[in-house]
Design an enzyme around this catalytic site. Structure first.
Site, PDB file in Angstrom:
ATOM      1  N   LYS A  13       6.530 -43.075 -17.440  1.00 42.86           N
ATOM      2  CA  LYS A  13       5.148 -42.826 -17.009  1.00 42.86           C
ATOM      3  C   LYS A  13       4.782 -43.656 -15.781  1.00 42.86           C
ATOM      4  CE  LYS A  13       3.243 -44.055 -21.007  1.00 42.86           C
ATOM      5  NZ  LYS A  13       4.375 -44.345 -21.916  1.00 42.86           N
ATOM      6  N   ARG A  88      -4.091 -42.065 -26.239  1.00 43.03           N
ATOM      7  CA  ARG A  88      -2.942 -42.268 -27.121  1.00 43.03           C
ATOM      8  C   ARG A  88      -3.206 -41.757 -28.532  1.00 43.03           C
ATOM      9  NH1 ARG A  88      -0.548 -46.791 -24.013  1.00 43.03           N
ATOM     10  NH2 ARG A  88       1.436 -47.389 -24.885  1.00 43.03           N
ATOM     11  N   ARG A 127      14.760 -53.210 -19.711  1.00 42.90           N
ATOM     12  CA  ARG A 127      13.587 -53.251 -18.834  1.00 42.90           C
ATOM     13  C   ARG A 127      13.048 -54.675 -18.702  1.00 42.90           C
ATOM     14  NH1 ARG A 127       8.246 -49.463 -19.644  1.00 42.90           N
ATOM     15  NH2 ARG A 127       7.552 -50.915 -21.248  1.00 42.90           N
ATOM     16  N   ARG A 160       9.146 -58.050 -21.595  1.00 40.90           N
ATOM     17  CA  ARG A 160       7.884 -57.999 -22.343  1.00 40.90           C
ATOM     18  C   ARG A 160       8.168 -58.200 -23.823  1.00 40.90           C
ATOM     19  NH1 ARG A 160       4.829 -52.526 -20.646  1.00 40.90           N
ATOM     20  NH2 ARG A 160       4.385 -52.551 -22.859  1.00 40.90           N
ATOM     21  N   ARG A 171       6.865 -49.211 -31.809  1.00 38.36           N
ATOM     22  CA  ARG A 171       6.070 -48.488 -30.802  1.00 38.36           C
ATOM     23  C   ARG A 171       6.460 -47.009 -30.743  1.00 38.36           C
ATOM     24  NH1 ARG A 171       7.380 -51.526 -25.696  1.00 38.36           N
ATOM     25  NH2 ARG A 171       5.816 -50.261 -24.637  1.00 38.36           N
TER      26      ARG A 171
HETATM   27  P1  AMP Z   1       1.804 -49.833 -22.417  1.00 37.99           P
HETATM   28  O1  AMP Z   1       1.918 -50.803 -21.297  1.00 37.99           O
HETATM   29  O2  AMP Z   1       1.180 -48.538 -22.027  1.00 37.99           O
HETATM   30  O3  AMP Z   1       3.109 -49.648 -23.149  1.00 37.99           O
HETATM   31  O4  AMP Z   1       0.785 -50.480 -23.470  1.00 37.99           O
HETATM   32  C1  AMP Z   1       1.075 -51.715 -24.089  1.00 37.99           C
HETATM   33  C2  AMP Z   1       0.225 -51.881 -25.354  1.00 37.99           C
HETATM   34  O5  AMP Z   1      -1.175 -51.867 -25.012  1.00 37.99           O
HETATM   35  C3  AMP Z   1       0.360 -50.777 -26.382  1.00 37.99           C
HETATM   36  O6  AMP Z   1       1.488 -50.950 -27.213  1.00 37.99           O
HETATM   37  C4  AMP Z   1      -0.958 -50.920 -27.143  1.00 37.99           C
HETATM   38  O7  AMP Z   1      -0.950 -52.034 -27.998  1.00 37.99           O
HETATM   39  C5  AMP Z   1      -1.931 -51.228 -26.017  1.00 37.99           C
HETATM   40  N1  AMP Z   1      -2.531 -49.993 -25.448  1.00 37.99           N
HETATM   41  C6  AMP Z   1      -2.439 -49.540 -24.162  1.00 37.99           C
HETATM   42  N2  AMP Z   1      -3.105 -48.395 -23.994  1.00 37.99           N
HETATM   43  C7  AMP Z   1      -3.632 -48.081 -25.208  1.00 37.99           C
HETATM   44  C8  AMP Z   1      -4.420 -47.000 -25.707  1.00 37.99           C
HETATM   45  N3  AMP Z   1      -4.805 -45.976 -24.906  1.00 37.99           N
HETATM   46  N4  AMP Z   1      -4.769 -47.023 -27.018  1.00 37.99           N
HETATM   47  C9  AMP Z   1      -4.405 -48.033 -27.827  1.00 37.99           C
HETATM   48  N5  AMP Z   1      -3.666 -49.064 -27.440  1.00 37.99           N
HETATM   49  C10 AMP Z   1      -3.272 -49.106 -26.137  1.00 37.99           C
END
Ligand code: AMP
Ligand code: ZN
Length: 222
Positions: A13, A88, A127, A160, A171
């Site tokens: 993404k 999400r 990553r 991370r 996840r």
């Molecule tokens: P990402 O960088 O998109 O993988 O997001 C990292 C973490 O942020 C996720 O595993 C969630 O804990 C939180 N997060 C990010 N976006 C959302 C969302 N739209 N809804 C809920 N949690 C989110």
């Protein structure tokens, strides 16, 4: 163009959003990056979301909807945006439709990057991210023994905590349970572009570009 880039963690993404920013000159709104920035800044919001993030769970919908609503109303998103990591859940998607209705706008297309579980796990295990700007890099284990600095800002690269294998598995499960239902949600709205996310970065990019060109042409008749 008001776009959503959607897919499991590791689907590409962020990588593809970076191209879309250049092509369409619209900002990418990456909710995960926004939350990590809050944490770095040590804000109350950052403290509030830390536990969910580190466990690989979703932050509550109400919080995410508020944050996104504020962000979409900033002036740089006036002519379009790319949502990366939001919505999400179906509840978030419904809230997004409601807020866009209010702003008299709509989502034009939802780009779904389809990638198998094994490939996701493999990608995330290689990553590395920049501690200061969230830029993403991939290194094999032998390359990762001496990590370079971020090419954007010289920041330190790290893995991370939620990219560690146990959390990655969680996840992906969370994606399948809570986020995958959006495939049906946006298919019903005739907005889903289902793309093979396992092709090369360049091939995925070309496929997205082709499909979005079609949507732009067809925009008048929709
Ligand atoms: P990402 O960088 O998109 O993988 O997001 C990292 C973490 O942020 C996720 O595993 C969630 O804990 C939180 N997060 C990010 N976006 C959302 C969302 N739209 N809804 C809920 N949690 C989110
Ligand atoms: Zn950086």
């Amino acid at each position: 163009m008001n776009l959503i880039v959607f897919g499991a963690p590791g689907a590409g993404k962020g990588t593809q959003s970076a191209y879309l920013i250049e092509t369409y000159r619209i900002p990418a709104i990456a909710t995960g990056d926004m939350l990590r920035a809050q944490r770095r800044a040590g804000t109350a919001l950052g403290d509030q979301v830390k536990g969910y993030m580190d466990r690989g769970e979703l932050v509550p919908d109400s919080l995410m909807v508020d944050i996104t609503k504020d962000r979409l109303q900033q002036s740089d998103a006036r002519d379009g945006f790319i949502l990366d990591g939001f919505p999400r859940t179906v509840a978030q998607a419904e809230a997004l439709d409601a807020m866009l209705d209010q702003l008299r706008r709509r989502i034009d297309a939802v780009i779904y990057l389809r990638v198998s579980r094994q490939v996701l796990i493999d990608r995330l295990s290689h990553r590395y991210s920049c501690r200061t700007c969230d830029a993403v890099y991939n290194f094999r284990p032998d390359q990762a023994r001496a990590l370079p600095r971020c090419t954007v800002d010289g920041g330190e690269l790290y893995q991370r905590p939620d990219d560690h294998p146990e959390i990655v598995a969680r996840r992906i499960d969370v994606f399948l349970k809570h986020t995958a239902p959006l495939i049906d949600y946006y298919t019903a709205q005739h907005k889903l572009e289902n793309i093979d996310g396992q092709m090369s970065v360049a091939e995925v990019r070309a496929d997205i570009t082709r499909r979005l060109a079609g949507i732009r042409k067809g925009a008048g008749s929709r």
